[in-house]
Design a protein around this motif. Structure first.
Motif, mmCIF file in Angstrom:
data_model
loop_
_atom_site.group_PDB
_atom_site.id
_atom_site.type_symbol
_atom_site.label_atom_id
_atom_site.label_comp_id
_atom_site.label_asym_id
_atom_site.label_seq_id
_atom_site.Cartn_x
_atom_site.Cartn_y
_atom_site.Cartn_z
ATOM 1 N N PRO A 1 0.831 -1.210 0.000
ATOM 2 C CA PRO A 1 0.000 0.000 0.000
ATOM 3 C C PRO A 1 0.866 1.262 0.000
ATOM 4 N N TYR B 1 1.618 5.046 1.196
ATOM 5 C CA TYR B 1 1.442 6.052 2.241
ATOM 6 C C TYR B 1 1.790 7.416 1.650
ATOM 7 N N GLN B 2 1.031 8.436 2.012
ATOM 8 C CA GLN B 2 1.333 9.794 1.575
ATOM 9 C C GLN B 2 2.091 10.489 2.699
ATOM 10 N N TYR C 1 -0.055 9.748 5.902
ATOM 11 C CA TYR C 1 -1.475 9.427 5.802
ATOM 12 C C TYR C 1 -1.644 8.086 5.088
ATOM 13 N N PHE C 2 -2.542 7.267 5.625
ATOM 14 C CA PHE C 2 -2.903 6.011 4.978
ATOM 15 C C PHE C 2 -4.338 5.701 5.349
ATOM 16 N N LYS C 3 -5.219 5.664 4.355
ATOM 17 C CA LYS C 3 -6.650 5.437 4.539
ATOM 18 C C LYS C 3 -7.176 6.380 5.615
ATOM 19 N N THR D 1 -3.836 8.775 10.495
ATOM 20 C CA THR D 1 -2.928 9.900 10.372
ATOM 21 C C THR D 1 -1.810 9.710 11.380
ATOM 22 N N GLY E 1 4.568 -0.883 3.735
ATOM 23 C CA GLY E 1 4.102 0.036 2.708
ATOM 24 C C GLY E 1 5.262 0.735 2.022
ATOM 25 N N THR F 1 6.090 4.809 -0.165
ATOM 26 C CA THR F 1 5.610 6.162 -0.389
ATOM 27 C C THR F 1 5.185 6.318 -1.847
ATOM 28 N N GLU F 2 4.523 7.430 -2.125
ATOM 29 C CA GLU F 2 4.024 7.631 -3.483
ATOM 30 C C GLU F 2 5.149 7.837 -4.484
#
Length: 114
Positions: free
Chosen positions: A31, A33-34, A51-53, A56, A76, A78-79
């Motif tokens: 997944p 994470y931002q 942030y994830f879903k 925070t 996870g 990162t983008e």
């Protein structure tokens, strides 16, 4: 004898191809994470958020020892794909974001005050 060497070389080369492919696809399924860097400043250090879903996370004091908070399994990425997100062993509400040759940044999950 030569046939055995050919099969050995072939099997080793197939393994050398399949193992990185497995890790690549495993990484792509993680997944995302931002991460928001320098989102605010506390009195002593810059604040970062993850942030994830519906979760925070806020960065904690950067002067903590890695030995006290060992990294667990990878959960996870990162983008940008440069950093990976790890769980912290023994702490359910902590995560760590670590990049190549970058020390981990620890984040603590924020509880909603609703």
């Amino acid at each position: 004898m030569k046939k055995k060497i050919k099969y050995l070389i072939l099997s080793v080369s197939v393994l050398c191809i399949l193992i990185p492919v497995y890790f690549y696809f495993h990484y792509q399924k993680l997944p995302i994470y931002q991460i928001e860097y320098n989102a605010g400043e506390d009195t002593t250090y810059a604040l970062h958020y993850a942030y994830f879903k519906d979760h925070t996370y806020q960065s904690v004091n950067p002067f903590i020892y890695e030995d006290e908070y060992p990294l667990g399994k990878q959960i996870g990425r990162t983008e940008h794909g440069i950093e990976t997100v790890f769980e912290v062993k023994g702490h359910k509400d902590l995560i760590a974001v670590k990049g190549f040759m970058i020390p981990p940044i620890y984040f603590k999950e924020m509880k909603d005050l609703d």
